[in-house]
Scaffold this motif. Structure first.
Motif, PDB file in Angstrom:
ATOM      1  N   THR A  46       0.810  -1.224   0.000  1.00 49.53           N
ATOM      2  CA  THR A  46       0.000   0.000   0.000  1.00 49.53           C
ATOM      3  C   THR A  46       0.843   1.273   0.000  1.00 49.53           C
ATOM      4  O   THR A  46       0.603   2.171  -0.814  1.00 49.53           O
ATOM      5  CB  THR A  46      -0.980   0.000   1.184  1.00 49.53           C
ATOM      6  OG1 THR A  46      -1.834  -1.146   1.072  1.00 49.53           O
ATOM      7  CG2 THR A  46      -1.823   1.263   1.214  1.00 49.53           C
ATOM      8  N   PRO A  47       1.847   1.405   0.901  1.00 50.65           N
ATOM      9  CA  PRO A  47       2.632   2.641   0.864  1.00 50.65           C
ATOM     10  C   PRO A  47       3.494   2.767  -0.384  1.00 50.65           C
ATOM     11  O   PRO A  47       3.861   3.873  -0.774  1.00 50.65           O
ATOM     12  CB  PRO A  47       3.491   2.553   2.136  1.00 50.65           C
ATOM     13  CG  PRO A  47       3.534   1.115   2.485  1.00 50.65           C
ATOM     14  CD  PRO A  47       2.227   0.534   2.032  1.00 50.65           C
ATOM     15  N   GLY A  50       1.096   4.174  -2.924  1.00 49.57           N
ATOM     16  CA  GLY A  50       0.978   5.596  -2.654  1.00 49.57           C
ATOM     17  C   GLY A  50       2.180   6.372  -3.159  1.00 49.57           C
ATOM     18  O   GLY A  50       2.046   7.487  -3.687  1.00 49.57           O
ATOM     19  N   GLY A  98      -3.505   3.000  -4.341  1.00 53.62           N
ATOM     20  CA  GLY A  98      -2.646   3.925  -3.617  1.00 53.62           C
ATOM     21  C   GLY A  98      -3.214   5.311  -3.441  1.00 53.62           C
ATOM     22  O   GLY A  98      -2.748   6.060  -2.575  1.00 53.62           O
ATOM     23  N   PHE A 101      -5.082   5.702  -0.110  1.00 56.46           N
ATOM     24  CA  PHE A 101      -4.076   5.777   0.962  1.00 56.46           C
ATOM     25  C   PHE A 101      -3.522   7.191   1.081  1.00 56.46           C
ATOM     26  O   PHE A 101      -3.370   7.721   2.192  1.00 56.46           O
ATOM     27  CB  PHE A 101      -2.953   4.778   0.691  1.00 56.46           C
ATOM     28  CG  PHE A 101      -1.724   5.008   1.518  1.00 56.46           C
ATOM     29  CD1 PHE A 101      -1.692   4.692   2.860  1.00 56.46           C
ATOM     30  CD2 PHE A 101      -0.580   5.578   0.943  1.00 56.46           C
ATOM     31  CE1 PHE A 101      -0.555   4.925   3.631  1.00 56.46           C
ATOM     32  CE2 PHE A 101       0.552   5.814   1.689  1.00 56.46           C
ATOM     33  CZ  PHE A 101       0.569   5.482   3.049  1.00 56.46           C
ATOM     34  N   ARG A 104      -6.084   9.458   2.775  1.00 57.72           N
ATOM     35  CA  ARG A 104      -6.143   9.211   4.212  1.00 57.72           C
ATOM     36  C   ARG A 104      -4.884   9.722   4.910  1.00 57.72           C
ATOM     37  O   ARG A 104      -4.942  10.226   6.036  1.00 57.72           O
ATOM     38  CB  ARG A 104      -6.323   7.726   4.478  1.00 57.72           C
ATOM     39  CG  ARG A 104      -7.674   7.178   3.995  1.00 57.72           C
ATOM     40  CD  ARG A 104      -7.746   5.656   4.115  1.00 57.72           C
ATOM     41  NE  ARG A 104      -7.432   5.227   5.469  1.00 57.72           N
ATOM     42  CZ  ARG A 104      -6.422   4.426   5.788  1.00 57.72           C
ATOM     43  NH1 ARG A 104      -5.589   3.978   4.839  1.00 57.72           N
ATOM     44  NH2 ARG A 104      -6.217   4.074   7.028  1.00 57.72           N
ATOM     45  N   PHE A 398       1.610   4.635   6.931  1.00 58.88           N
ATOM     46  CA  PHE A 398       0.878   3.382   6.734  1.00 58.88           C
ATOM     47  C   PHE A 398       0.714   2.637   8.054  1.00 58.88           C
ATOM     48  O   PHE A 398      -0.385   2.158   8.387  1.00 58.88           O
ATOM     49  CB  PHE A 398       1.626   2.521   5.717  1.00 58.88           C
ATOM     50  CG  PHE A 398       1.114   1.112   5.593  1.00 58.88           C
ATOM     51  CD1 PHE A 398      -0.141   0.864   5.063  1.00 58.88           C
ATOM     52  CD2 PHE A 398       1.894   0.048   5.998  1.00 58.88           C
ATOM     53  CE1 PHE A 398      -0.608  -0.442   4.944  1.00 58.88           C
ATOM     54  CE2 PHE A 398       1.433  -1.258   5.881  1.00 58.88           C
ATOM     55  CZ  PHE A 398       0.182  -1.508   5.355  1.00 58.88           C
ATOM     56  N   ASP A 402      -2.848   2.212  10.637  1.00 60.75           N
ATOM     57  CA  ASP A 402      -3.357   0.849  10.789  1.00 60.75           C
ATOM     58  C   ASP A 402      -3.758   0.635  12.253  1.00 60.75           C
ATOM     59  O   ASP A 402      -3.041   0.012  13.033  1.00 60.75           O
ATOM     60  CB  ASP A 402      -2.288  -0.151  10.355  1.00 60.75           C
ATOM     61  CG  ASP A 402      -2.786  -1.592  10.364  1.00 60.75           C
ATOM     62  OD1 ASP A 402      -4.001  -1.803  10.593  1.00 60.75           O
ATOM     63  OD2 ASP A 402      -1.964  -2.499  10.161  1.00 60.75           O
TER      64      ASP A 402
END
Length: 552
Positions: A46-47, A50, A98, A101, A104, A398, A402
């Motif tokens: 995910t990161p 991003g 991404g 993410f 957010r 990230f 979480d």
């Protein structure tokens, strides 16, 4: 050790690994399984998604300048209106990997950390473009705040005031240790003949560095006890009471036992520092701390005496990125020691750092560390590359966002299942030391042999067979690469297996291969002993988790 292997006895296990890989790869009838080096085969996606989406937005921002030119020339990003343009980008690409993410992440930075959204966006946009020198050289402004927030949460449970910590972003944990020892030497805080205590077993280079001609330190082993779950007994920690011990170097959780220092051990070290050794310098490498439950770094227990080293390499699967930080408290033993140096040494250091500031004596150790990393004269071009700092920042965000620690739980479960598969097919119970990260496992040969076929066979195996020879045989005959425990200062015949870099079925295959070789040695033992009755002819079924552990 047989003559053909004798010349390799003094190699670092990481150099020996290459030879074992050659042996393991040399037979067509088996697949090479490298459980040597601990490079994880998992990573945080995910990161990274991003990061690449941010790169596209940053390129578009650059094109706002010189857009009349058709030759692909861009300019430096502008701060004015950048948040509105970012929101428009997010809305236009909301379904692409991404992008959510990034949306957010900006909200978290603004709404939870209380940082300027515009300022953050300008920093990461310019940073990912790599269009300017790292400024400040020690670490980018917003990157330091965000990474510091992550570190304090992971290393101290969020129990420390964040403003009391300074960070230096650099090229991974290995660079951190190299820079720290070099600056300690250059500033007269360690000298040839001084003693350096090292928590053992340990990552091999940490044994080798103090012995180099650059430092010529006397090593004092602080030995963890396998029978105590790889904790440091008070009798070992009491070696730190010796005032000749200038620095205590420790990996926590340990490598290779993979066990964190428990509360009693942390408290004993804190007591020694507080009552007897307020001058002790502690350097703790906590790269595996994020894999442990309720982890507490020595930095959270003895912050004024501890230099914290943290690398993003293992937890985020980013060894190739070379991302790490050094953390020191704003009031620390290093700066106190600099102030207490003899006048002649202070004058020599005044000359060394004169190009940086007219007030050299007010220059903190961590800022000297930055300068020393570039031989002082090149301090103006010091610092980790800005794209690296952006990826580090996104990794931190990230993890911070979480809230259920879902990523952490998934990794821990993954590692534990691999360990259970290895020992299940080996036919013995898996280690279950309290505070284990399960990132590595030490296969204690005597204990495994005892569990399989009894103490007499174990005694025969250890006295008749050079265990390093077994590792060569294992590599050549089964394709499995393990590293010798002695290379990590483990005092028992053992082999280190990384649980991070293969898949579950492959660890089961390793267990099967090791069991097959154990059976071969047992058959040889029975043949040699003849009529002497063995203690056991078959190993008991593996016990479930929670049974008696193999402390190896």
């Amino acid at each position: 050790m047989p003559a053909e292997y004798e010349k390799f006895r003094n190699l670092s296990p990481f150099e020996l690994k290459d030879l074992l890989i050659q042996l393991a790869s040399g037979r067509a009838q088996h697949t090479m399984l490298d459980a040597g080096r601990g490079n994880p085969n998992f990573l945080a996606t995910t990161p990274r998604q991003g990061f690449f989406q941010l790169g596209l937005f940053a390129t578009a921002e650059s094109e706002l300048s010189f857009s009349y030119m058709a030759e692909g020339v861009g300019g430096l990003p502008r701060r004015d209106g950048i948040e509105e343009r970012f929101n428009a980008f997010v809305a236009a690409h909301k379904d692409e990997p991404g992008v959510a993410f990034l949306r957010r992440a900006l909200s978290y930075v603004r709404d939870q950390l209380g940082l300027s959204a515009d300022g953050f966006l300008q920093e990461v946009v310019a940073g990912i473009l790599g269009c300017d020198y790292p400024t400040p050289p020690r670490m980018l402004k917003y990157a330091e705040k965000i990474v510091r927030h992550y570190l304090i949460r992971e290393m101290a449970g969020g129990a420390m005031p964040e403003a009391t910590t300074d960070l230096f972003a650099l090229e991974g944990g290995t660079a951190a240790i190299s820079y720290i020892f070099a600056s300690l030497r250059e500033n007269g805080l360690i000298k040839p003949g001084d003693k350096a205590a090292i928590g053992m077993p340990v990552f091999t280079p940490y044994v080798e560095i103090p012995e180099l001609r650059d430092y010529q330190l006397q090593e004092v082993a602080i030995n963890a006890a396998p029978e105590c779950g790889w904790q440091y007994p008070d009798s070992e920690l009491d070696k730190l009471l010796d005032p000749a011990v200038k620095v205590f170097l420790v990996v926590n959780p340990s490598n290779p036992p993979s066990v964190k220092i428990n509360d009693a051990g942390l408290a004993r070290i804190a007591e020694i520092v507080k009552t007897k050794r307020p001058d002790l310098i502690i350097v703790t490498d906590d790269v595996y701390g994020t894999f442990a439950d309720n982890f507490r770094s020595l930095y959270s227990i003895c912050p004024h005496n501890t230099v914290l080293v943290y690398s993003f390499s293992k937890y985020f699967g980013s060894t190739g990125w070379r991302l790490g930080v050094v953390a020191t408290h704003v009031q620390n033993v290093l700066d106190r020691a600099l102030a207490a140096l003899p006048e002649d040494e202070k004058q020599a250091l005044d000359k060394r750092y004169a190009s940086l500031t007219p007030d050299v004596r007010g220059l903190k150790f961590i800022d000297r560390l930055v300068a020393d990393s570039r031989s002082v004269a090149l301090n103006h071009t010091a610092g980790l590359s800005t794209p690296q700092q952006v990826q580090m920042t996104l990794f931190s965000l990230f993890a911070l966002m979480d809230g259920r620690d879902a990523y952490k739980a998934a990794l821990k479960n993954l590692l534990h299942r691999r360990e259970l598969a290895l020992y299940r097919d080996l036919g013995v119970s898996a280690p279950d030391d309290a505070g284990s990260t399960h990132y590595y496992t030490l296969i204690d040969m005597a204990k495994v042999a005892t569990q399989l076929y009894g103490t007499r066979f174990a005694r025969w195996l250890i006295t008749r067979v050079d265990y390093e020879t077994i590792l060569f045989r294992i590599a050549e005959e089964t394709g499995v690469v393990l590293l010798p425990g002695i290379g990590f200062a483990v005092r028992r015949p053992s082999a280190r297996a990384s649980l991070a870099n293969l898949n579950e079925y492959q660890y089961a295959s390793i267990g099967t291969a090791l069991r097959r070789m154990a059976d071969e040695y047992y058959a040889r033992y029975k043949q040699e002993k003849g009529a002497e009755a063995p203690e056991a002819s078959v190993a008991p079924s593996p016990k479930p988790k929670g049974a008696d552990p193999i402390n190896g």
